[in-house]
Design an enzyme around this catalytic site. Structure first.
Site, mmCIF file in Angstrom:
data_model
loop_
_atom_site.group_PDB
_atom_site.id
_atom_site.type_symbol
_atom_site.label_atom_id
_atom_site.label_comp_id
_atom_site.label_asym_id
_atom_site.label_seq_id
_atom_site.Cartn_x
_atom_site.Cartn_y
_atom_site.Cartn_z
ATOM 1 N N SER A 23 -13.656 -0.160 16.367
ATOM 2 C CA SER A 23 -12.931 -0.938 15.350
ATOM 3 C C SER A 23 -13.868 -1.475 14.272
ATOM 4 O O SER A 23 -13.432 -2.217 13.397
ATOM 5 C CB SER A 23 -12.196 -2.105 16.020
ATOM 6 N N ASN A 110 -12.273 -10.767 24.633
ATOM 7 C CA ASN A 110 -10.863 -11.081 24.401
ATOM 8 C C ASN A 110 -10.693 -12.427 23.713
ATOM 9 O O ASN A 110 -9.952 -12.553 22.728
ATOM 10 C CB ASN A 110 -10.091 -11.070 25.721
ATOM 11 N N THR A 155 24.355 -13.508 -13.289
ATOM 12 C CA THR A 155 24.666 -13.270 -11.887
ATOM 13 C C THR A 155 25.202 -11.844 -11.821
ATOM 14 O O THR A 155 25.871 -11.389 -12.753
ATOM 15 C CB THR A 155 25.728 -14.246 -11.326
ATOM 16 N N HIS A 156 24.873 -11.127 -10.750
ATOM 17 C CA HIS A 156 25.244 -9.711 -10.615
ATOM 18 C C HIS A 156 24.672 -8.875 -11.766
ATOM 19 O O HIS A 156 25.202 -7.811 -12.083
ATOM 20 C CB HIS A 156 26.764 -9.533 -10.560
ATOM 21 N N SER A 277 1.380 6.244 -22.414
ATOM 22 C CA SER A 277 1.794 7.527 -21.860
ATOM 23 C C SER A 277 0.836 8.610 -22.325
ATOM 24 O O SER A 277 0.324 8.565 -23.442
ATOM 25 C CB SER A 277 3.215 7.858 -22.310
ATOM 26 N N LYS A 283 4.937 4.750 -26.154
ATOM 27 C CA LYS A 283 5.200 4.039 -24.916
ATOM 28 C C LYS A 283 4.200 2.895 -24.671
ATOM 29 O O LYS A 283 3.011 2.990 -24.964
ATOM 30 C CB LYS A 283 5.129 4.990 -23.715
ATOM 31 N N ASN A 285 3.904 0.794 -21.211
ATOM 32 C CA ASN A 285 4.499 0.728 -19.875
ATOM 33 C C ASN A 285 4.039 -0.508 -19.086
ATOM 34 O O ASN A 285 2.853 -0.836 -19.082
ATOM 35 C CB ASN A 285 4.145 1.979 -19.074
ATOM 36 N N GLU A 290 5.141 -2.862 -12.228
ATOM 37 C CA GLU A 290 5.692 -1.795 -11.393
ATOM 38 C C GLU A 290 4.866 -1.613 -10.117
ATOM 39 O O GLU A 290 5.422 -1.404 -9.030
ATOM 40 C CB GLU A 290 5.746 -0.495 -12.187
ATOM 41 N N TYR A 317 -4.327 -9.491 27.495
ATOM 42 C CA TYR A 317 -4.819 -8.651 26.410
ATOM 43 C C TYR A 317 -4.594 -7.179 26.727
ATOM 44 O O TYR A 317 -4.737 -6.732 27.863
ATOM 45 C CB TYR A 317 -6.312 -8.897 26.168
ATOM 46 N N GLN A 322 -5.787 -4.197 19.154
ATOM 47 C CA GLN A 322 -6.788 -3.857 18.152
ATOM 48 C C GLN A 322 -6.107 -3.440 16.845
ATOM 49 O O GLN A 322 -6.705 -3.536 15.766
ATOM 50 C CB GLN A 322 -7.677 -2.725 18.663
ATOM 51 N N LYS A 325 -5.439 -5.890 13.293
ATOM 52 C CA LYS A 325 -6.307 -6.237 12.167
ATOM 53 C C LYS A 325 -6.012 -5.443 10.904
ATOM 54 O O LYS A 325 -5.918 -6.006 9.813
ATOM 55 C CB LYS A 325 -7.770 -6.079 12.572
#
Length: 460
Positions: A23, A110, A155-156, A277, A283, A285, A290, A317, A322, A325
């Site tokens: 690990s 542990n 709303t909506h 772009s 463009k 963006n 995003e 344990y 493991q 993490k």
């Protein structure tokens, strides 16, 4: 590197199994916490007479040197090491063979890893909490400039009622403040020491667990050794809090993406926080927003990974743990990547107040105020609602809005309408009169801004 548990085995572990079992590639980031925990443990061993003062001095000196060399690049992580705990203990034993071998007395990997992960999580909680404070402060700064900037509330995703841009922004300040309180709650439960739990059944040595907890600024110890080594609730809880942060950022990102489109033009992103772009020269963006919106899926997935990993594990344990993490670290890293860049994007955006006002003037978002006008003149709300609906329908059929509808048409539907209806349904009146605590009027929003400033100030 020979495994420190190799005494029981007659053969070296297979090379592929060692790579599968290791690990270090991801838990190496906990080296500071591992050294901190080992130093506290060594001090306790000396205090209890389990190791000598000279042993303690060599252990502390050795651990200090390892920390210094790792941070300076003079010591590199050994890719053959099984984990960060074994790596540091092995390096210490190279420096001080006798004392180094005594460090692990009265503890297990542990309870050692359980401690390290708590200490690491604690540090990251504080870092992310500060980032949340930063974004709230930027929201407050932006909102303070727009307490009288009228926009359409939805709303909506349909036009609903007039609000102010400050009111809209401060909704996100409330969300991020709740995120802080969730982190604080998790911190309170997480900040206890499992060290001394051993592998699962403590130890026969006369150790002082509370001393170690005090050394590490932890408020208490765990009181069941099996739970102490196998509890990962705090990792799941923190990851869940991080998923909520990302969900809030994703909602905000969605609105930023809409607002900066040609169809809205409410805001313009600074050139430093947008991209172009490769084929369309016009463009601009909103890639940052995003990406934040997309990365929220990773953190939500990390929570699912942790829950699924833990759901079938018997006490105490298990090696499955493991897997805690990478999921937790990914959630932490993603939030720490997204919050600062989103905060800067928000800080540098330009707001098109005229376009917001223009959009607010359309869509009959003052219809509720028209109905309220009738209620204030003695009508029942449901009757007023029906009358206003009929007026809206008339406006749509005749390409009018309530502000331009002739008074005689109003009065054909209800004689309670007077010239004062035009003032009552003006956007400014609709917003300014909503002075209820938590409302969109400048007075109410300024109050909410001040309260949030005080809340955030109390966190510093």
């Amino acid at each position: 590197m020979m495994a420190l548990w190799a005494g029981r085995f007659k053969k070296e572990i297979d090379e592929n199994v060692n790579a599968f079992n290791s690990s270090l590639s991801f838990d190496a980031r906990m080296y500071k916490q591992d050294i901190m925990g080992s130093q506290a443990h060594a001090k306790m061993l000396e205090k209890q007479g389990i190791i000598s003062a000279s042993n303690l001095k060599e252990i502390l000196d050795g651990l200090d040197k390892i920390l210094h060399d790792l941070e300076n690049g003079d010591l590199l992580f050994d890719p053959t090491a099984e984990d960060i705990h074994m790596f540091i203990e092995s390096e210490l034993t190279k420096l001080y063979p006798e004392s180094g071998k005594k460090l692990h007395t009265a503890r297990s990997r542990n309870d050692q890893v359980a401690l390290d992960l708590r200490l690491y999580t604690r540090d990251e909680m504080l870092a992310i909490k500060q980032m949340l404070i930063n974004i709230i402060e930027v929201i407050i700064e932006q909102a303070s400039h727009h307490t009288e900037t009228i926009m359409c509330g939805y709303t909506h995703l349909q036009r609903a009622q007039p609000i102010t841009f400050a009111h809209h922004l401060m909704a996100y300040a409330e969300m991020f403040y709740r995120d802080i309180t969730r982190i604080d709650d998790c911190y309170e439960r997480m900040n206890v020491s499992p060290l001394g739990s051993g592998a699962l059944a403590t130890t026969t040595y006369s150790i002082d667990r509370n001393f170690v907890a005090e050394q590490l600024a932890m408020k208490d110890i765990t009181y069941n050794s099996m739970d102490g080594v196998s509890d990962r609730d705090y990792a799941i809880e923190f990851a869940s809090a991080l998923a909520l942060i990302m969900m809030h950022l994703s909602r905000f990102s969605e609105e930023m993406i809409l607002w900066c489109s040609w169809e809205f033009k409410y805001i313009e992103l600074d050139d430093a926080y947008a991209t172009g772009s490769s084929i369309m020269p016009q463009k601009k963006n909103p890639d940052i927003a995003e990406l934040v919106r997309g990365k929220s899926a990773r953190v939500i997935g990390d929570v699912s990974t942790l829950l699924t990993m833990m759901k079938g594990l018997p006490l105490a344990y298990n090696k499955d743990m493991q897997e805690d993490k990478e999921a937790l670290f990914d959630a932490i890293d993603t939030v720490k990547l997204c919050l600062p860049v989103f905060t800067d994007m928000l800080k540098t955006m330009k707001v098109n107040t005229e376009k917001m006002r223009e959009f607010a003037a359309k869509g009959f978002i003052n219809a509720t105020d028209c109905a309220d006008y009738l209620v204030k003149h003695g009508k029942a709300f449901r009757d007023a609602y029906k009358t206003t609906g009929e007026l809206v329908a008339y406006c749509i059929d005749h390409d009018l809005v309530l502000e331009t509808l002739p008074l005689d048409i109003y009065q054909q539907h209800d004689q309670a309408f007077e010239e004062s209806i035009y003032e009552a349904i003006s956007l400014d009146t609709c917003v300014m009169n909503r002075k209820v605590d938590g409302g969109p009027s400048p007075v109410a929003v300024l109050k909410s801004i001040q309260i949030m400033k005080e809340k955030v100030g109390a966190l510093s």
